[in-house]
Scaffold this active site. Structure first.
Site, PDB file in Angstrom:
ATOM      1  N   HIS A 286       1.471   4.622  -2.671  1.00 51.84           N
ATOM      2  CA  HIS A 286       1.541   6.067  -2.480  1.00 51.84           C
ATOM      3  C   HIS A 286       2.817   6.632  -3.089  1.00 51.84           C
ATOM      4  CE1 HIS A 286      -2.047   6.652  -0.210  1.00 51.84           C
ATOM      5  NE2 HIS A 286      -1.638   6.042   0.893  1.00 51.84           N
TER       6      HIS A 286
ATOM      7  N   TYR B 272      -9.984   1.948   1.911  1.00 51.88           N
ATOM      8  CA  TYR B 272     -10.342   1.668   3.295  1.00 51.88           C
ATOM      9  C   TYR B 272     -11.463   0.634   3.324  1.00 51.88           C
ATOM     10  CZ  TYR B 272      -7.955   5.840   5.244  1.00 51.88           C
ATOM     11  OH  TYR B 272      -7.052   6.777   5.659  1.00 51.88           O
TER      12      TYR B 272
ATOM     13  N   HIS C 138       0.832  -1.209   0.000  1.00 52.08           N
ATOM     14  CA  HIS C 138       0.000   0.000   0.000  1.00 52.08           C
ATOM     15  C   HIS C 138       0.865   1.257   0.000  1.00 52.08           C
ATOM     16  CE1 HIS C 138      -3.437   2.580   1.345  1.00 52.08           C
ATOM     17  NE2 HIS C 138      -2.452   3.237   1.966  1.00 52.08           N
ATOM     18  N   GLU C 139       1.865   1.307   0.882  1.00 49.73           N
ATOM     19  CA  GLU C 139       2.701   2.507   0.972  1.00 49.73           C
ATOM     20  C   GLU C 139       3.543   2.706  -0.283  1.00 49.73           C
ATOM     21  OE1 GLU C 139       2.087   4.674   3.040  1.00 49.73           O
ATOM     22  OE2 GLU C 139       0.914   3.516   4.490  1.00 49.73           O
TER      23      GLU C 139
ATOM     24  N   HIS D 122      -5.704   7.299  -2.027  1.00 49.60           N
ATOM     25  CA  HIS D 122      -6.637   6.366  -1.400  1.00 49.60           C
ATOM     26  C   HIS D 122      -7.875   6.274  -2.301  1.00 49.60           C
ATOM     27  CE1 HIS D 122      -4.630   7.375   2.623  1.00 49.60           C
ATOM     28  NE2 HIS D 122      -4.359   6.117   2.359  1.00 49.60           N
TER      29      HIS D 122
END
Length: 281
Positions: free
Chosen positions: A185, A241, A181-182, A191
């Site tokens: 980014h 999320y 996930h990071e 997101h």
């Protein structure tokens, strides 16, 4: 099969910025990197369970609201903004596309701090990205622009290639899935729930969001970014999320339009994630 897609960031040319997944039961399975039981089901945070001073500022020419926590400028929970990004000194020009802030030739140079424990979560996340996308990760020698994976208070990253050395911060509880996930980014992905078209697909239940975390749910354009939404919202994205992320009372913070809930997914990149990176890089 749905052609789901993440929003892809259009960047501030002079600042150089380039900006988790509930998986519904009908959503196509993501490419696995480990058992689901091994993945953290919480959304990523730079400083878990901490809120800081709310600051109104600008990102380029656009007004934003972020938090100052332990000296860091934190946007949407796990995105770290540099001082030059929130305090620009020169004229800011908005780029209309994704032509700046990307890693040239889709190559990310990186180092891993020797003090970081469980480094296999980094190497496994890198392997996953290289297996399913055109992005390549090369150990840094003398390159000036690169990512260092290091110990952090939580899971966080800068967004896109910002120039010089930048960091992906990983606490001991950050899993391989959180690391994937990071890295998303660091490559420039938002997101998923902050897409501009998200209200077509989900309800954001602000009354159930923990105080101080409301900005994690605002559209990326509200946060000062310009971007593009490709395809439909991807409930299976690793950048999405889950329904109960940052809930203050055990009630959902995000539901589908029909009121049903969905889980967060941190097993690996979805088909939509991979398609979006293919477009971007």
């Amino acid at each position: 099969m749905k052609t789901n897609r993440l929003p892809i960031l259009a960047l501030w040319a002079s600042v150089g910025i380039t900006a988790l997944t509930g998986c519904s039961k009908e959503q196509e399975a993501a490419a696995p990197v480990g058992s689901a039981a091994s993945q953290d089901v919480k959304a990523e945070e730079a400083f878990p369970n901490q809120t800081g001073t709310v600051v109104a500022g600008k990102l380029g020419n656009e007004p934003i609201v972020y938090q100052k926590i332990n000296g860091e400028n934190v946007l949407e929970g796990d995105i770290i903004l540099t001082a030059s990004q929130v305090n620009p000194t020169g004229p800011q020009t908005e780029s209309a596309g994704r032509n700046t802030g990307k890693w040239p030739s889709a190559v990310v140079y990186y180092t891993i701090d020797a003090a970081l424990p469980s480094q296999t979560r980094v190497t496994s996340a890198i392997t996953h990205w290289q297996t399913y996308t055109p992005v390549r990760f090369v150990k840094r020698t003398t390159q000036s622009n690169y990512v260092t994976f290091r110990v952090g208070s939580g899971c966080s990253s800068n967004i896109g290639m910002i120039g010089g050395r930048q960091y992906i911060n990983l606490a001991s509880g950050c899993t391989t899935g959180n690391t994937i996930h990071e890295i998303g980014h660091a490559l420039g992905l938002f997101h998923e729930q902050t897409r501009n078209d998200r209200d077509t697909y989900v309800n954001i239940l602000t009354q159930n969001i923990q105080s101080g975390y409301e900005n994690n749910f605002v559209k990326y354009s509200t946060s000062g970014y310009s971007g593009t939404d490709f395809g439909a919202l991807d409930f299976g994205s690793i950048m999405m999320y889950g329904s109960f992320s940052f809930s203050s009372n055990g009630q959902p913070t995000i539901t589908k339009k029909d009121g049903s809930t969905f889980d967060i997914q941190r097993n690996g990149l979805s088909t939509g994630d991979r398609a979006g990176i293919d477009i971007m890089y």
